[in-house]
Design a protein around this motif. Structure first.
Motif, PDB file in Angstrom:
ATOM      1  N   SER A 369      -5.522   9.213   3.339  1.00 30.77           N
ATOM      2  CA  SER A 369      -4.087   9.125   3.612  1.00 30.77           C
ATOM      3  C   SER A 369      -3.405  10.355   3.045  1.00 30.77           C
ATOM      4  O   SER A 369      -3.607  10.711   1.879  1.00 30.77           O
ATOM      5  CB  SER A 369      -3.515   7.857   2.961  1.00 30.77           C
ATOM      6  OG  SER A 369      -2.126   7.815   3.090  1.00 30.77           O
ATOM      7  N   VAL A 379      -7.685   5.542   0.511  1.00 30.07           N
ATOM      8  CA  VAL A 379      -7.081   4.214   0.416  1.00 30.07           C
ATOM      9  C   VAL A 379      -7.990   3.240   1.150  1.00 30.07           C
ATOM     10  O   VAL A 379      -8.890   3.628   1.891  1.00 30.07           O
ATOM     11  CB  VAL A 379      -5.659   4.184   1.021  1.00 30.07           C
ATOM     12  CG1 VAL A 379      -4.721   5.072   0.228  1.00 30.07           C
ATOM     13  CG2 VAL A 379      -5.681   4.609   2.480  1.00 30.07           C
ATOM     14  N   ASN A 636      -1.793  -1.918   3.518  1.00 33.78           N
ATOM     15  CA  ASN A 636      -0.892  -2.537   2.545  1.00 33.78           C
ATOM     16  C   ASN A 636      -0.261  -3.780   3.174  1.00 33.78           C
ATOM     17  O   ASN A 636       0.917  -3.786   3.528  1.00 33.78           O
ATOM     18  CB  ASN A 636       0.192  -1.535   2.121  1.00 33.78           C
ATOM     19  CG  ASN A 636       1.074  -2.080   1.016  1.00 33.78           C
ATOM     20  OD1 ASN A 636       0.658  -2.927   0.235  1.00 33.78           O
ATOM     21  ND2 ASN A 636       2.310  -1.598   0.957  1.00 33.78           N
TER      22      ASN A 636
END
Length: 692
Positions: A369, A379, A636
Motif C-alpha cells: 500500500s 498490509v 480495513n
C-alpha cells in the motif's frame, strides 16, 4: 421525428475465406427519453448494430445499404473525420468491459476530461471542474479523490460509472449501453441500471440497451427489439413481448430463463442447436432448424417483418396466437432430459456425515500500500475470515455474495488450490489444508474445480482431446488407449461431437469451452466439484443447456457441487443449500427454499430484491437498488458487523459487537443483531429504535 431511425441496414464483414452478413435489413427507431432494449444470443447482431451507429465497425466491415438517421442526418454517409465529431458529442457509448475500455496508464480524471478537451476546447481548470461534476452525477463517491486514481484501483461498479461519465461528458442525445452490467453483481447491477434510468429522465436521453438478460429489459425498456442471425425477428412494447411473445424465438428465450419459481424437479427449457453461419445464411427462415413449430413452408420461405398492430411486428410465417410460456417452461430440453431430482432421497447422505468440513477457515494476503510518495508498506487483505461450513454428500451448496466477498477464495481453499492462513478443511475425514506432494495428488482425484473463465483456464496450445486427458495422464490413470476411450466418453456426456477432438480452444464458442472445462474436471471421477461462476458469461439459451448438463451429470455420477455465483436465480434452481458471504464472512446459511422465502439477514434480503425479474409488472415495482453503496475494503473492514455501513437497520450495537450465527430453525442460521425474522430463541426480532 425520432431521435434515431435505422432503415434497412445491411453490414458485411469481409474475411479471408468468406464474407459475413452480420446485419441483414435491420430497422429500428429510438425517441428522446426512451429506452429500447436490444436482445438476443451472442452473434445475433446486437453489438454490431450499436457499432454501426457509432461508425466503429471491425476491420473489413462496411455498410452496404441502409440509412442511420440521427436527427435527420445520415451517419452511414459520414466520413471518418465527420464521425469523430459525432462520437461523444451526439452519441455516447458504454462498452461491455470497462476495464478494457479504459486506458490503464491514465488517471480517471484525465480520461473523463479527454472528450471535453477534444470537443469543447475548454481550459484545463474548467475541464477539472466538469470532471468532478460528471463523477458526482454518476454517483462516484469522493469524486475529487477518485479522479486521481487509475482504473485498476477501482471496483467493477466504479469503473462502469467512469465509462458512463465519459459517454455523457459532452451531453449527447443518444446513449448506447452494450451489456453494461454483464460482469457485475446484482446489487451493483441494480445501482448502474438505476443510474441510467435517472440520467435518461434527467437529460432526456434516448437509450439503446443491449443485453442478453431478459430480466434487465423487463424493468428498464419501453420497447424491445429481438434479434436473431442478423435480423430483427420481433419488436413490441415490453409488456406485450413478455406477456404474449409472437415469434417462437422470443418465446424460447423467455422460456429459457431460470427464475425464483422454477421447478427444480424439471430441466430448464433450452433452445436446441446453434444459430446459422452468417457467411452462408439460409434462404429460408433462419430459425427454422431450431424452432419447435417448424412447418414445410418455413424451410422454403424467408419471412420478413410484418406489422401486427399495437406497435408490434414479427418476422414469422406462423406467429404464435397465444402465450404458451407456462407450458414450455416446464418441459425438459429436447436434447437433455433430466432424472427427477425431487425423487432423490438425500437423507441417507446426511446421516453419513459431511463429505467436506471446514472449521474456522481464514485466508489473508499480504499486499503493498502506497502510504508515502517513496515508501510502501505491507498490509493484510482479509479475504476470508473464520468461515465454518459443511458440504454433504450428493448435495449442491451455493455460495453467493458480491465480488470481493471471498467466494472464489473460499472455493479455491475447498478445492485444495489455496492453503488457509488459519483453520482446517477436512475431506472425508482427511485434512486437506496441510496436504502436499503425493498426498495432495491423491486428494486431487476427488477434488476438482471448474473455473470462471473457461478460455483462460484452457491451454491455447493444446487440442481438446489432450486437455481432457491431461489430468488422467498426470495421475497415471489407465493406459493411453483407456484414457482415449474415457475422453471420447466424456465428450459424449457433455454434448461435444467427437469430430471436435483435435480442435483448439479458440475454435469453440463460450458454451462449448465451458463444456470442455466440465469434461476435464470430471475426467478423474471426482466426488466434489467446485464450480466458480459456471454460466455467468453465457447467453440464456446456452446457460440453460449447461445447467441442465450439470444437473444430469450430478445424478449420473453422484457428484457433490459447490456452485459459486452472483446469479441468484441460477443458485435458486441448482442449490439444495445456500451460504451468503459478505466481506469474508458467512452472514446467512440455510436450505434454499426457506432462505429465499424468509431471509433473516438484511443483506440476503437486499440481494434477493435486486434480482432482475423477467416480468415487467413486477420489475417496475423494484426500481430502486436494495443494497446501496460500495463494498468496504477487506484491508480495513468495519468494526462489529461488517455490513453495518450499508445496512438500513444498523444501530450503535452493530459497531461495537460482532454478531454470531444464530439458529432460525430448519437448518437456517444468520449473523445479525436485528434480523428480519425471529430466531429460535426469541419471540420477535429486535428492532433498533431512534439509534443511528
Amino acid at each position: 421525428m425520432p431521435l434515431l431511425e435505422v432503415r434497412d441496414l445491411r453490414v458485411e464483414i469481409a474475411q479471408r475465406q468468406a464474407t459475413v452478413h452480420a446485419l441483414d435489413g435491420v430497422s429500428l427507431t429510438v425517441n428522446s427519453g426512451e429506452t429500447v432494449g436490444l436482445v438476443g444470443e451472442s452473434g445475433s447482431g446486437k453489438t454490431m448494430t450499436g457499432m454501426a451507429v457509432m461508425g466503429l465497425l471491425p476491420k473489413g466491415g462496411s455498410i452496404t445499404t441502409g440509412e442511420i438517421l440521427l436527427n435527420g442526418r445520415d451517419l452511414a454517409k459520414c466520413s471518418e473525420k465527420e464521425m469523430q465529431a459525432v462520437r461523444g458529442m451526439e452519441v455516447g457509448m458504454v462498452f461491455q468491459d470497462p476495464m478494457t475500455a479504459l486506458n490503464p496508464t491514465m488517471t480517471i480524471g484525465r480520461q473523463v476530461a479527454e472528450p471535453l478537451r477534444r470537443h469543447l476546447e475548454i481550459s484545463k481548470a474548467a475541464a477539472r471542474d466538469r470532471v468532478v461534476e460528471l463523477l458526482s452525477l454518476v454517483g462516484m463517491p469522493r469524486p475529487k479523490e477518485q479522479a486521481r486514481e487509475y482504473p485498476h484501483q477501482l471496483s467493477g461498479g466504479l469503473r462502469q460509472r467512469v465509462v458512463i461519465a465519459i459517454a455523457l461528458a459532452c451531453n449527447p442525445k443518444l446513449l448506447i449501453a452494450d451489456e453494461p452490467t454483464t460482469a457485475l453483481d446484482v446489487t451493483i447491477q441494480a445501482q448502474i441500471l438505476d443510474l441510467l434510468d435517472h440520467l435518461r429522465v434527467q437529460l432526456q436521453l434516448g437509450v439503446i440497451l443491449i443485453t442478453h438478460d431478459m430480466g434487465i429489459v423487463a424493468g428498464r425498456a419501453d420497447r424491445v427489439e429481438v434479434m436473431y442471425a442478423g435480423r430483427i425477428v420481433e419488436e413490441a412494447p415490453t409488456e406485450d413481448l413478455f406477456f404474449e411473445p409472437r415469434h417462437p424465438y422470443a418465446e424460447a428465450l423467455l422460456a429459457s430463463l431460470p427464475d425464483l419459481e422454477s421447478d427444480r424437479s424439471r430441466g430448464l427449457f433450452a433452445i436446441g442447436g446453434l444459430p446459422p453461419d452468417l457467411s452462408h445464411p439460409p434462404a429460408n427462415c433462419r430459425f427454422a432448424e431450431r424452432c419447435m413449430y417448424t412447418r414445410d413452408e418455413c424451410k422454403s420461405t424467408d419471412p420478413h417483418l410484418s406489422e401486427l398492430g399495437g406497435g408490434r411486428s414479427v418476422a414469422c410465417l406462423f406467429p404464435r396466437a397465444a402465450n404458451r410460456l407456462a407450458e414450455i417452461r416446464v418441459r425438459p430440453s429436447r436434447e437433455e432430459l433430466l432424472v427427477d431430482s425431487s425423487a432423490v432421497d438425500h437423507s441417507a447422505d446426511r446421516t453419513a456425515g459431511a463429505l467436506l468440513d471446514a472449521v474456522g477457515v481464514a485466508k489473508e494476503f499480504k499486499v503493498s500500500s502506497r502510504i508515502q510518495l517513496r515508501r510502501r508498506a505491507a498490509v493484510t487483505l482479509k479475504a476470508v475470515s473464520g468461515v465454518s461450513l459443511m458440504v454433504m454428500p450428493g448435495e449442491t451448496l451455493g455460495l453467493v455474495g458480491e465480488s470481493g466477498c471471498g467466494k472464489t477464495t473460499l472455493g479455491r481453499m475447498l478445492a485444495g488450490l489455496e492453503v488457509p492462513s488459519d483453520g482446517t478443511i477436512r475431506f472425508q475425514g482427511e485434512e486437506v489444508s496441510g496436504s502436499s506432494g503425493n498426498r495432495m495428488r491423491r486428494l486431487r482425484r476427488d477434488l476438482q474445480m471448474m473455473f470462471q473463465d473457461p478460455y483462460a483456464s484452457l491451454d491455447p496450445r493444446m487440442r481438446v482431446g489432450s486437455i481432457i486427458e491431461e489430468p488422467m495422464r498426470l495421475q497415471h490413470v489407465g493406459s493411453h488407449t483407456e484414457r482415449q476411450a474415457r475422453v471420447r466418453q466424456l465428450m459424449g456426456e457433455v454434448g461435444l461431437s467427437l469430430a471436435l477432438i483435435d480442435r483448439y480452444p479458440h475454435e469453440f464458442s463460450g458454451g462449448q469451452r465451458q463444456r470442455i472445462g466440465l469434461a476435464r474436471a470430471l475426467s478423474l471421477n471426482p466426488k466434489l466439484l467446485v464450480a466458480d461462476e459456471p454460466v455467468s458469461a453465457l447467453d440464456v439459451s446456452i446457460r440453460s443447456q449447461v445447467i441442465n448438463l450439470m444437473c444430469q451429470l450430478q445424478e449420473t455420477h453422484g457428484l457433490t457441487y459447490v456452485v459459486i455465483s452472483h446469479d441468484l436465480s441460477v443458485v435458486r434452481y441448482m442449490a439444495d443449500r445456500v451460504a451468503v458471504m459478505y466481506l469474508g464472512k458467512i452472514v446467512e446459511i440455510g436450505p434454499t427454499a426457506s432462505l429465499y422465502a424468509r431471509p433473516a439477514h438484511p443483506y440476503t434480503d437486499g440481494l434477493l430484491k435486486s434480482i432482475p425479474v423477467p416480468d415487467p409488472m413486477v420489475a417496475r415495482t423494484r426500481r430502486e437498488a436494495s443494497v446501496t453503496g460500495e463494498l468496504p475494503s477487506a484491508i480495513n473492514p468495519p468494526s462489529g458487523c461488517r455490513f453495518r455501513t450499508r445496512c438500513p437497520r444498523a444501530a450503535s450495537l452493530c459497531a461495537e459487537v460482532e454478531p454470531v450465527l444464530r439458529d432460525f430453525g430448519g437448518g437456517q442460521a444468520a449473523a445479525c443483531h436485528f434480523p428480519l425474522q425471529p430466531s429460535v430463541l426469541e419471540g420477535q426480532p429486535q428492532v433498533p429504535v431512534g439509534d443511528g
